[in-house]
Write a protein that holds these residues in place. Sequence first.
Motif, PDB file in Angstrom:
ATOM      1  N   SER A 220       0.860  -1.182   0.000  1.00 17.55           N
ATOM      2  CA  SER A 220       0.000   0.000   0.000  1.00 17.55           C
ATOM      3  C   SER A 220       0.896   1.233   0.000  1.00 17.55           C
ATOM      4  O   SER A 220       1.803   1.356   0.833  1.00 17.55           O
ATOM      5  CB  SER A 220      -0.906   0.015   1.235  1.00 17.55           C
ATOM      6  OG  SER A 220      -1.782  -1.088   1.230  1.00 17.55           O
ATOM      7  N   HIS A 222       1.645   5.200   0.409  1.00 15.78           N
ATOM      8  CA  HIS A 222       1.204   6.423   1.077  1.00 15.78           C
ATOM      9  C   HIS A 222       1.953   7.590   0.438  1.00 15.78           C
ATOM     10  O   HIS A 222       3.183   7.539   0.300  1.00 15.78           O
ATOM     11  CB  HIS A 222       1.500   6.359   2.574  1.00 15.78           C
ATOM     12  CG  HIS A 222       0.862   7.461   3.360  1.00 15.78           C
ATOM     13  ND1 HIS A 222       1.330   8.750   3.351  1.00 15.78           N
ATOM     14  CD2 HIS A 222      -0.226   7.464   4.176  1.00 15.78           C
ATOM     15  CE1 HIS A 222       0.582   9.504   4.128  1.00 15.78           C
ATOM     16  NE2 HIS A 222      -0.384   8.744   4.652  1.00 15.78           N
ATOM     17  N   ARG A 253       5.905   2.921   1.236  1.00 13.61           N
ATOM     18  CA  ARG A 253       5.016   1.783   1.001  1.00 13.61           C
ATOM     19  C   ARG A 253       5.007   0.904   2.242  1.00 13.61           C
ATOM     20  O   ARG A 253       6.045   0.702   2.878  1.00 13.61           O
ATOM     21  CB  ARG A 253       5.482   0.961  -0.205  1.00 13.61           C
ATOM     22  CG  ARG A 253       5.472   1.702  -1.517  1.00 13.61           C
ATOM     23  CD  ARG A 253       5.428   0.745  -2.707  1.00 13.61           C
ATOM     24  NE  ARG A 253       6.512  -0.243  -2.685  1.00 13.61           N
ATOM     25  CZ  ARG A 253       6.528  -1.315  -3.470  1.00 13.61           C
ATOM     26  NH1 ARG A 253       5.527  -1.550  -4.299  1.00 13.61           N
ATOM     27  NH2 ARG A 253       7.555  -2.156  -3.422  1.00 13.61           N
ATOM     28  N   GLY A 256       1.196  -5.239   2.703  1.00 12.36           N
ATOM     29  CA  GLY A 256      -0.235  -5.442   2.862  1.00 12.36           C
ATOM     30  C   GLY A 256      -0.598  -6.342   4.021  1.00 12.36           C
ATOM     31  O   GLY A 256      -1.668  -6.208   4.608  1.00 12.36           O
ATOM     32  N   ASP A 376      -9.416  -3.519   0.203  1.00 11.48           N
ATOM     33  CA  ASP A 376      -8.170  -2.774   0.083  1.00 11.48           C
ATOM     34  C   ASP A 376      -7.321  -2.928   1.339  1.00 11.48           C
ATOM     35  O   ASP A 376      -7.832  -2.858   2.462  1.00 11.48           O
ATOM     36  CB  ASP A 376      -8.465  -1.290  -0.162  1.00 11.48           C
ATOM     37  CG  ASP A 376      -9.178  -1.062  -1.482  1.00 11.48           C
ATOM     38  OD1 ASP A 376      -8.925  -1.838  -2.427  1.00 11.48           O
ATOM     39  OD2 ASP A 376      -9.987  -0.108  -1.569  1.00 11.48           O
ATOM     40  N   PRO A 378      -3.811  -1.829   3.778  1.00 10.57           N
ATOM     41  CA  PRO A 378      -3.175  -2.984   4.401  1.00 10.57           C
ATOM     42  C   PRO A 378      -4.120  -3.758   5.326  1.00 10.57           C
ATOM     43  O   PRO A 378      -5.070  -3.198   5.840  1.00 10.57           O
ATOM     44  CB  PRO A 378      -2.020  -2.356   5.191  1.00 10.57           C
ATOM     45  CG  PRO A 378      -2.498  -0.969   5.502  1.00 10.57           C
ATOM     46  CD  PRO A 378      -3.320  -0.550   4.327  1.00 10.57           C
TER      47      PRO A 378
END
Length: 457
Positions: A220, A222, A253, A256, A376, A378
């Motif tokens: 994920s 950011h 990142r 996840g 979606d 994390p």
Amino acid sequence: MITPDPAMAGPAFQPPQRAGSGDATATARPPPTARTVTPAADLRPLLAARFRRIRTVTGQLAAPLTPEDQMVQSAPETSPVKWHLAHTSWSLERHVLERFAPGYRAFDDRFAFLFNTCVEPQPTCHPAAARGLLSRPGHEELRQYRDHVNAAVLRLIDETPDADWSGVARRIELALQHEQYCQERLLADIKHAFWQNPLRPTYQPPQPAALTTAAGQSWSVHPGGPEGIGHDGPGVVFDLEEPRHVVWLEPFRLSGRLVTNAEYLEFIEDGGYADATLWDPDGWATAQREGWRAPLYWFRRGPDWFQFTLSGTRLLDGEEPVCHVSWHEAAAFARWDGRRLPTEAEWEAAAQPLRRTGNLLDYGRLHPAVATCIGDGPWQIYGDCWEWTSSPLIAYPRWSPGDKTVGEHAGLPAAGRMVLKGGSALTPGDLVRASFRHHLTPASRWHMTGIRLAEDV
């Protein structure tokens, strides 16, 4: 059993049978949505129900254990179950009743010496490392002590004048959160005690697993930028979670899901515990001195790896999150993988928009579960394992200790602790929040601690 008020977050924990019986079959429940109750003058019945529920859960967690189980202290940093039962009552007595209940008489004045939270030997408390020597007071006397404190707190809730209610309610709520923190400690400590027993007792029967295969790792992103960190809003929190402040984050990142046992096993088989270049100096020295070759509670028989859990010993499940690793091990794994641990601010920024649900104490599994990875990411942000960050525990800018210090949370602890976030399978569901700052020494392994990776973008 006391029936919890339906307005309170999460069901009461359903205890297994006495440790080692293996006759009961528990059914896993979906984890509840966690929330924190904000005491207010018109919420006396809700606070009374919350008090009953949390105090009942503590007793239920101890119920499967024999009096002999409850007295064991397996390491200087752990505590016997009976001490936790008494300490949480002492905390209410010391920080609530003595301050706000006119005419309150302590159950036994000597208990203030026995069940205080001092870590180092002091003239005001019994040494923490010697709590396992307290064969007295006995089991029945401690039950009476808890009943005495319970009755006094419920009476205080009922009789406090409206003008004083806000302050009293906030103090009770903070003491209840402290008790929930101790519930997790109780389970972590008895697991460590059972691990030291050659019979390897079981606390509860094995729990069913919802999934058998973890999803592949994902990331994920950011975007970075200014982010508000820390608590700011309704509800009662520990003072180290405040004040809210703005930090600047570079783009990053976040993985996840948590690192799995199979992924950590690759680190072991690739010589991760034999390569000093992966470790910080203190970590390498500790690993060599302690003989670390795998996470706590792992052991090998022939070609197979096994893991000790609160449900007994079983084959290592490679799809579950790795747990019971120290900060040193987590940082070494991240370096071996070419990544790093997230900072506390990065983790909190990613977690703030997410629902506070997961594999927590309320679920009853008491062990990390295979990641679901639905929707979606994390995922596994809350529950399963406390997640090590790269951030040492320091006070936030403009922090000052407020009138909310209770027990282990009394101000800023000694230096040398690292922040963990997110809660574990032993954490009560309505205690977790993005701002909560768990903290342990870098060598700690007996808590349910795991690994989430991060990297720069």
